[in-house]
Design an enzyme around this catalytic site. Sequence first.
Site, PDB file in Angstrom:
ATOM      1  N   ASP A   1      94.436  -4.749 -56.904  1.00  0.00           N
ATOM      2  CA  ASP A   1      95.567  -5.510 -56.466  1.00  0.00           C
ATOM      3  C   ASP A   1      95.957  -6.675 -56.860  1.00  0.00           C
ATOM      4  O   ASP A   1      95.521  -7.570 -56.514  1.00  0.00           O
ATOM      5  CB  ASP A   1      95.437  -5.368 -54.681  1.00  0.00           C
ATOM      6  CG  ASP A   1      96.628  -5.478 -53.959  1.00  0.00           C
ATOM      7  OD1 ASP A   1      97.545  -6.286 -54.408  1.00  0.00           O
ATOM      8  OD2 ASP A   1      96.815  -4.910 -53.001  1.00  0.00           O
ATOM      9  N   GLU A   2      97.089  -6.533 -57.935  1.00  0.00           N
ATOM     10  CA  GLU A   2      97.461  -7.919 -58.385  1.00  0.00           C
ATOM     11  C   GLU A   2      97.988  -8.946 -57.205  1.00  0.00           C
ATOM     12  O   GLU A   2      97.994 -10.064 -57.490  1.00  0.00           O
ATOM     13  CB  GLU A   2      98.450  -7.662 -59.360  1.00  0.00           C
ATOM     14  CG  GLU A   2      99.817  -6.946 -58.937  1.00  0.00           C
ATOM     15  CD  GLU A   2     100.593  -6.680 -60.083  1.00  0.00           C
ATOM     16  OE1 GLU A   2     100.567  -7.394 -61.110  1.00  0.00           O
ATOM     17  OE2 GLU A   2     101.744  -5.804 -59.915  1.00  0.00           O
TER      18      GLU A   2
ATOM     19  N   LYS B   1      78.033   3.386 -40.718  1.00  0.00           N
ATOM     20  CA  LYS B   1      78.462   4.707 -40.711  1.00  0.00           C
ATOM     21  C   LYS B   1      77.897   5.629 -41.852  1.00  0.00           C
ATOM     22  O   LYS B   1      77.894   6.811 -41.857  1.00  0.00           O
ATOM     23  CB  LYS B   1      80.064   4.981 -41.073  1.00  0.00           C
ATOM     24  CG  LYS B   1      80.734   4.378 -39.862  1.00  0.00           C
ATOM     25  CD  LYS B   1      82.271   4.078 -39.927  1.00  0.00           C
ATOM     26  CE  LYS B   1      82.980   3.494 -38.854  1.00  0.00           C
ATOM     27  NZ  LYS B   1      82.343   2.174 -38.360  1.00  0.00           N
TER      28      LYS B   1
ATOM     29  N   ARG C   1      88.705   8.995 -32.315  1.00  0.00           N
ATOM     30  CA  ARG C   1      89.501   9.944 -33.463  1.00  0.00           C
ATOM     31  C   ARG C   1      88.623  10.667 -34.382  1.00  0.00           C
ATOM     32  O   ARG C   1      87.527  10.633 -34.109  1.00  0.00           O
ATOM     33  CB  ARG C   1      89.738   8.445 -34.399  1.00  0.00           C
ATOM     34  CG  ARG C   1      90.691   7.439 -33.711  1.00  0.00           C
ATOM     35  CD  ARG C   1      90.970   6.365 -34.607  1.00  0.00           C
ATOM     36  NE  ARG C   1      89.692   5.621 -35.105  1.00  0.00           N
ATOM     37  CZ  ARG C   1      89.747   4.639 -35.925  1.00  0.00           C
ATOM     38  NH1 ARG C   1      90.981   4.384 -36.463  1.00  0.00           N
ATOM     39  NH2 ARG C   1      88.730   3.946 -36.102  1.00  0.00           N
TER      40      ARG C   1
END
Length: 334
Positions: free
Chosen positions: A37-38, A128, A251
Amino acid sequence: MKQVLITGGTGSFGKAFVSNVLETCETIERLVVFSRDELKQWEMQQHFPEKRYPQLRFFLGDIRDRERLKRAMEGIDTVIHAAALKQVPAAEYNPIEFINTNVLGSENVVQACMDTEVKNVVALSTDKAAAPINLYGATKLCSDKLFIAANNIKGSRDLKFSVVRYGNVMGSRGSVIPFFLKKAKEGTLPITDASMTRFNISLDQGVEMVRWALLNAEGGELFVPKIPSYKITDVAEAIGPNCKKEIVGVRPGEKIHEEMITRSDSATTVRMGKYFAILPSDGKLLERYIKEKENTNKVQEGFSYNSGENEDFLTPEEIRRLIKQNIDKDFEPV
């Protein structure tokens, strides 16, 4: 540790690790932040200006690209693997994307380390990954297995791979406490299940554990910290005692209680000070640990480490204090 690369270096852990190393490690010559991610890299560069931190480098790339990883690892001696896709609902909806990053990307990291001069690798795991019931956890379990097994195929290389596994990081992006802090302003806190529990660790503790693993791992260990749990209802009470509590249901892919060491792991798990170590199933490293390491003893058969059965639980007041220390010094309950 002189030449270090961290994958996913613009994430919550990455920024805390970079800050810690730049402030406390005098031997560091180069610290490479590898991420895709720039914008996040640019934002991080504003916080760590080049003139003040000439050791810090930013390298755009994706762990799905093995050749780019190899280029980034030229001259590197230590790798911290923190890059991952990690949102549980997103994994259920986009399984192949999580497999491509968390599993195949991890294998790319392993192979790139073997193709360069890297000496020491620590990969980040998650609670997890123990007895997973969702795809995210399953991909992280696969990743753990890849890094542990890499010690079997390294040949004569002076190279070791280990893993650290811990619970929810307090204040990390997407975690429950920042979410509750935001929702409390609206007057209602959505609770998935009133009996839900989670492990809790601060970013600083996570960084400390990774640096400890870099110094102490022999290769093949999966380290687990001894940390407290909290009840989700106590988090809600700590943040919004006057808010309405609304039960919204669990969820998809979510557990009521998280686990970091399963009963099946107990046969090769040892206690060692502040940590547990799950060792390879062939028993060779276990035998060496018992013989050579002080204050190390095997856990009892059938032992498991579960957030709902933990001996140490945070109270609402302790949670408030930790929020002020680690997230927002001006925090006040709503």
